[in-house]
Design a protein around this motif. Structure first.
Motif, PDB file in Angstrom:
ATOM      1  N   THR A 156      -3.411  -1.999   4.586  1.00 34.09           N
ATOM      2  CA  THR A 156      -2.616  -0.931   3.983  1.00 34.09           C
ATOM      3  C   THR A 156      -3.279   0.437   4.097  1.00 34.09           C
ATOM      4  O   THR A 156      -2.952   1.354   3.346  1.00 34.09           O
ATOM      5  N   GLY A 170       1.322  -4.556   5.473  1.00 30.80           N
ATOM      6  CA  GLY A 170       1.067  -3.320   6.195  1.00 30.80           C
ATOM      7  C   GLY A 170       2.113  -3.079   7.250  1.00 30.80           C
ATOM      8  O   GLY A 170       2.753  -4.026   7.729  1.00 30.80           O
ATOM      9  N   SER A 195      -1.143   3.508   7.417  1.00 31.56           N
ATOM     10  CA  SER A 195      -1.143   3.021   6.044  1.00 31.56           C
ATOM     11  C   SER A 195       0.270   2.724   5.600  1.00 31.56           C
ATOM     12  O   SER A 195       1.150   3.571   5.697  1.00 31.56           O
ATOM     13  N   ASP A 196       0.506   1.517   5.117  1.00 34.35           N
ATOM     14  CA  ASP A 196       1.847   1.138   4.687  1.00 34.35           C
ATOM     15  C   ASP A 196       2.328   2.007   3.545  1.00 34.35           C
ATOM     16  O   ASP A 196       3.513   2.262   3.401  1.00 34.35           O
ATOM     17  N   GLU A 197       1.410   2.498   2.715  1.00 35.15           N
ATOM     18  CA  GLU A 197       1.835   3.264   1.558  1.00 35.15           C
ATOM     19  C   GLU A 197       2.267   4.672   1.917  1.00 35.15           C
ATOM     20  O   GLU A 197       2.859   5.380   1.120  1.00 35.15           O
TER      21      GLU A 197
END
Length: 458
Positions: free
Chosen positions: A311, A207, A427-429
């Motif tokens: 994440t 993350g 959020s890492d995404e």
């Protein structure tokens, strides 16, 4: 049921968290009967799951004016506005008394399993707008109940549905099988059981947002203790590290939030965490008592003992399936709100306070508020939720002038992209690779015990 009878029904509020209880307070203040349905056993059930984490918003930014007015006759005293509470403080000193003030209008152990129009599934047009909402509830004892409402405010948040470690948005291969070694929450390292789980171990932290910062800083602190010798974090980022990765630092108008990013940077600089960039997890394999993370490009990391996947969070929309919602196809947020919060687009100052206009749906009378309204977008502030419910309740009451009025000025982050504008976990995404155009060179400032609340509204 005719329109007059429908207007006599309560407004159902789903969730007894900060936004939900604030909505109930605003409804009460306007003479509209609220009915708060909370799946947990007490107010702030989700907040209590991160009771150990200190928020980086002060008490002055965490209470709603209508709620304070409702609490006043009970003898409630507002905590020092300049201090930073923990999640436990917030729940016990504000949310619990607020729920108590609502009395029987707040029900616990009541999980909403479905919302629809009475006698109308999502296909039927005939007389749809004149029908009340039917709300199906399952109680903790298994009893089922059907309730009717003039409107529904869904403030159930996103805490219960964390995103997986897998970079595709789906669980990585082997992720479910390795569930005993994976957590999707920031661990409480003051708890002896949790401390023993991570002390002296090698832990992967997946993350790039504030929740990950909190975990990295906590593991670094553990590594500096006698019983934590050998504790090591492997920080896994799906993108690279840029000038804005660690947030706004001393330029952040929420100082504790800026300090948190700098604490994570210190964890890397001091060697307590190794950063692995451009790593998108495709599989998690067991190797003896350890786990090996495999990327989509076939890179394999050295074995780790534990994985902390942070994440982001996502909304549970299943119980709203019979309603006609207008949601953005990517963020799962209301279509008029999505452009304002899209982490791929917004930068400094482009997210502003909003209300009923941005939160309305084709199905009149249903509103997603609080963190639930942001869908999969990161970064959310409690003050934003309070402004949302003020506007929504005004609209329900027919006070359109108040509903359209903006009564909130939000602090800026001091960075463009990267860490986001507010204080819900990043959020890492969805992290952008902003260049830090608004931030000065980072300067380490004392963190003390302040950290990010890994929840809906901090």
């Amino acid at each position: 049921m005719n329109a007059t009878a429908t207007e006599q029904l309560p407004v159902v509020v789903i969730g007894a968290g900060p936004a939900g209880l604030a909505a109930a307070a605003h409804l009460t203040g306007r003479g509209i009967e609220p009915l708060v349905l909370e799946a947990g056993a007490q107010a702030g059930a989700a907040v209590r799951e991160w009771a150990h984490v200190r928020l980086f918003s002060t008490w002055g930014e965490l209470t709603d004016p209508a709620a304070e007015k409702l609490l006043a006759p009970t003898g409630w005293t507002k905590p020092d506005a300049k201090t930073y509470p923990t999640g436990g403080d917030w729940a016990e000193q504000y949310l619990r008394p607020l729920a108590d003030a609502l009395g029987e209008r707040a029900r616990f152990g009541a999980r909403v399993t479905g919302v629809s129009r009475a006698g109308r599934d999502r296909i039927v047009d005939a007389d749809r707008a004149t029908q009340p909402f039917t709300v199906h509830v399952t109680h903790a004892d298994g009893r089922e109940e059907r309730l009717f409402a003039r409107a529904v405010i869904d403030a159930s948040g996103t805490w219960a549905t964390p995103s997986p470690a897998g970079a595709s948005g789906l669980p990585a291969l082997g992720e479910k099988a390795a569930a005993d070694r994976i957590t999707y929450r920031v661990p409480d390292l003051t708890d002896p059981v949790a401390r023993a789980r991570y002390a002296g171990k090698r832990t992967a932290v997946i993350g790039s947002g504030a929740s990950a910062f909190t975990a990295l800083a906590s593991l670094a602190d553990l590594a500096k203790t006698e019983d934590g010798t050998g504790t090591k974090a492997v920080w896994i980022l799906r993108r690279g590290i840029s000038g804005s990765t660690f947030g706004g630092g001393s330029a952040d108008q929420l100082p504790a939030r800026g300090a948190l990013g700098l604490a994570a940077k210190a964890a890397v600089d001091e060697g307590h965490a190794d950063a692995v960039t451009g790593f998108r997890t495709e599989a998690i394999e067991r190797e003896g008592n350890q786990l090996v993370l495999v990327a989509e490009d076939d890179r394999r990391l050295d074995p780790v003992d534990e994985v902390i996947a942070l994440t982001g969070l996502r909304p549970d929309l299943t119980f709203l399936d019979e309603l006609r919602l207008g949601l953005d196809e990517r963020l799962q947020a209301p279509v008029d709100l999505a452009p304002l919060i899209d982490p791929n687009q917004h930068s400094c100052g482009t997210v502003y306070p909003h209300g009923v206009k941005e939160l309305s749906h084709p199905e009149q009378g249903i509103y997603l508020v609080g963190m639930k309204s942001y869908g999969r977008a990161p970064t959310f502030l409690a003050l934003t939720g309070y402004e949302q419910v003020r506007s929504v309740v005004a609209a329900i009451a027919g006070d359109h002038e108040a509903a359209e009025r903006v009564e909130l000025v939000l602090p800026e982050t001091g960075v463009c992209g990267g860490a986001g504008l507010f204080d819900q976990p990043q959020s890492d995404e969805t992290t952008t690779d902003g260049g830090g155009c608004c931030a000065p060179a980072p300067a380490l400032i004392p963190l003390e015990t302040t950290a990010l609340a890994p929840s809906c509204c901090s």
